[in-house]
Design an enzyme around this catalytic site. Structure first.
Site, PDB file in Angstrom:
ATOM      1  N   GLN A 205      38.934   4.431  10.126  1.00  0.00           N
ATOM      2  CA  GLN A 205      37.608   5.070  10.106  1.00  0.00           C
ATOM      3  C   GLN A 205      36.592   4.251  10.899  1.00  0.00           C
ATOM      4  OE1 GLN A 205      39.563   4.677   7.433  1.00  0.00           O
ATOM      5  NE2 GLN A 205      39.381   6.368   5.992  1.00  0.00           N
ATOM      6  N   ASP A 246      32.137   4.237  -2.857  1.00  0.00           N
ATOM      7  CA  ASP A 246      32.685   5.489  -3.379  1.00  0.00           C
ATOM      8  C   ASP A 246      32.360   5.684  -4.848  1.00  0.00           C
ATOM      9  OD1 ASP A 246      34.572   4.689  -0.967  1.00  0.00           O
ATOM     10  OD2 ASP A 246      34.570   6.866  -1.227  1.00  0.00           O
ATOM     11  N   ASN A 256      35.125   0.791  -2.792  1.00  0.00           N
ATOM     12  CA  ASN A 256      34.889   1.248  -1.413  1.00  0.00           C
ATOM     13  C   ASN A 256      36.222   1.153  -0.676  1.00  0.00           C
ATOM     14  OD1 ASN A 256      33.071   2.218   0.658  1.00  0.00           O
ATOM     15  ND2 ASN A 256      33.284   0.234   1.628  1.00  0.00           N
ATOM     16  N   LYS A 257      36.209   1.517   0.574  1.00  0.00           N
ATOM     17  CA  LYS A 257      37.427   1.569   1.389  1.00  0.00           C
ATOM     18  C   LYS A 257      38.251   0.286   1.270  1.00  0.00           C
ATOM     19  CE  LYS A 257      38.820   4.204   3.214  1.00  0.00           C
ATOM     20  NZ  LYS A 257      39.905   5.015   2.576  1.00  0.00           N
TER      21      LYS A 257
HETATM   22  O1  MRU Z   1      38.839   7.554   2.632  1.00  0.00           O
HETATM   23  P1  MRU Z   1      37.443   7.760   3.111  1.00  0.00           P
HETATM   24  O2  MRU Z   1      37.304   7.783   4.583  1.00  0.00           O
HETATM   25  O3  MRU Z   1      36.793   8.953   2.446  1.00  0.00           O
HETATM   26  O4  MRU Z   1      36.656   6.470   2.593  1.00  0.00           O
HETATM   27  C1  MRU Z   1      35.287   6.370   2.846  1.00  0.00           C
HETATM   28  C2  MRU Z   1      34.661   5.119   2.355  1.00  0.00           C
HETATM   29  O5  MRU Z   1      35.283   4.314   1.704  1.00  0.00           O
HETATM   30  C3  MRU Z   1      33.198   4.964   2.598  1.00  0.00           C
HETATM   31  O6  MRU Z   1      32.889   3.644   2.829  1.00  0.00           O
HETATM   32  C4  MRU Z   1      32.451   5.466   1.365  1.00  0.00           C
HETATM   33  O7  MRU Z   1      32.872   6.738   0.997  1.00  0.00           O
HETATM   34  C5  MRU Z   1      30.978   5.481   1.593  1.00  0.00           C
HETATM   35  S1  MRU Z   1      30.508   6.762   2.691  1.00  0.00           S
HETATM   36  C6  MRU Z   1      28.832   6.783   2.819  1.00  0.00           C
END
Ligand code: MRU
Length: 399
Positions: A205, A246, A256-257
């Protein structure tokens, strides 16, 4: 090059949902038109729409889609209507487990629908309200991001070197972004010297989305592999880390990710402040601490190989004829060796391909958690639209 050049991530358009297909960025800017709940669930699970606030919006819009395609034409808001609505809400809310925004916005829509049905409103009347509420979720999200961006930018005095992980940008929200919202607001105030962008394996990402967003917005940035964050911090090239979230627990622990925890540990080691930026809708006071968060595990193929998408623009009549023949019945699956896969489909006047190339041994065992939890003690501040809070002060902020 400006933030205004970024596309709207997701929106309601004439009874359908339009979204940027993020599985194809940055090489192709495909618009995905979603017009069923099933399509929305697939869009969420496949990461066509991703990022906590964006999937929250997708959940709210998904309930409106159910109403558009099924509910509004039912004769009454009776048991059959409620059974169908509940099944749609369950499918949407459970599409991904970790980000709280998705079940939060779906449950808000469900509560609205149930209350209106109990009050004797017709399916058509309920429909109007579900659509209006979903559109409002998108507008509120953008407003929250702009406000938290301003609060975050105020933390920094002069030109600052940032590091961010994953994509918590405009693409992860309805518009503007959370961690990148802070960076965009700081940039407008002349406070961004540079942004280091973690690639964010395995789905990239950072490399695919954050790097693209920052280029479109004209913010100076450099892409690094995740395992280079220690080096740039050790060199003293990072003044602050800002990432998204998240789910933020009552005690400040934050999911978070995957890889965020490692960045937080490095930041502490090298004396770099580590901030979370998130709208209030990502705070879950019902989850006491990080150990209670369900961490999504994703398809091992995300690690076992790489996905490449792109387009073919035939430059000869014979190539066009060949591709037409291949794709006459829809998607063509090409026979490849070594477990690789390649699909070709028609797209407008040209052709799109989706390739997956295996670059790990057959039968390799893989562990693929999509998120990790950073303990509150690593977090210098949680930047929200209501201000910046110490992670252990979220409860106080509620009054
Ligand atoms: O798996 P993803 O791409 O949905 O993960 C996204 C993240 O972890 C972001 O850092 C999080 O959702 C914050 S988005 C403002």
């Amino acid at each position: 090059m400006a933030i205004t050049d970024l596309p709207r991530t997701i929106q309601w358009v004439d009874g359908t949902v339009h979204m940027i297909d993020q599985t194809r960025l940055p090489l192709t800017g495909d618009l995905l038109v979603v017009n069923t709940v099933e399509g929305m669930v697939t869009a969420i699970t496949s990461l066509a729409v991703r990022g906590a606030p964006a999937i929250g919006a997708a959940g709210a819009l998904g309930v409106a889609l159910w109403s558009q395609t099924v509910g509004k034409d039912m004769p009454a808001a009776d048991d059959a209507y409620l059974d169908s609505a509940n099944a749609a809400c369950d499918a949407l809310a459970n599409a991904r487990p970790t980000a709280v925004n998705l079940p939060r916005e779906v449950e808000n829509q469900r509560a609205r629908l149930l209350a209106d049905a109990a009050a004797g409103r017709t399916p058509a009347e309920i429909h109007e309200k579900l659509v209006a509420a979903a559109v409002q979720v998108c507008a509120d999200d953008e407003a929250a991001n702009r406000a938290l961006g301003a609060h975050g930018a105020a933390l920094f005095e002069g030109p600052t070197n940032f590091l961010t992980h994953c994509n918590a940008g405009s693409l992860a929200t309805s518009f503007y972004g959370t961690a990148l919202g802070v960076i965009y607001a700081a940039f407008e105030q002349g406070k961004v010297n540079h942004v280091w962008v973690d690639e964010t394996r395995p789905v990239n990402q950072g490399g695919r989305l954050t790097a693209w967003e920052l280029l479109v917005a004209g913010v100076p940035s450099t892409l690094i592999c995740d395992n280079m964050a220690a080096t740039v911090m050790r060199e003293g090239w990072v003044d602050a880390v800002v990432v998204g979230a998240d789910r933020i627990c009552a005690n400040g622990d934050t999911a978070n990710k995957i890889g965020t925890l490692g960045v937080a540990v490095l930041a502490r080691e090298f004396g770099v402040p580590f901030y979370i930026a998130a709208p209030w809708t990502t705070i879950d006071m019902n989850t006491a601490c990080g150990a209670d968060i369900v961490i999504e595990e994703r398809d091992p193929r995300e690690i076992e190989g790489i996905t490449v998408t792109g387009g073919i623009e035939p430059d000869s009549a014979s190539l066009t004829m060949g591709l037409d023949a291949l794709t006459r019945d829809g998607v063509a699956d090409l026979p490849l060796t070594k477990g690789h896969t390649m699909q070709i489909r028609r797209k407008g006047g040209a052709y799109a391909f989706d390739g997956w190339f295996k670059n790990t041994p057959t039968h390799v065992r893989v562990f693929n958690p999509a998120f990790d939890v950073t303990p509150a003690e690593y977090i210098a501040g949680i930047i929200t639209e209501r201000g910046v809070f110490a992670p252990d002060a979220l409860g106080d902020a509620l009054g």
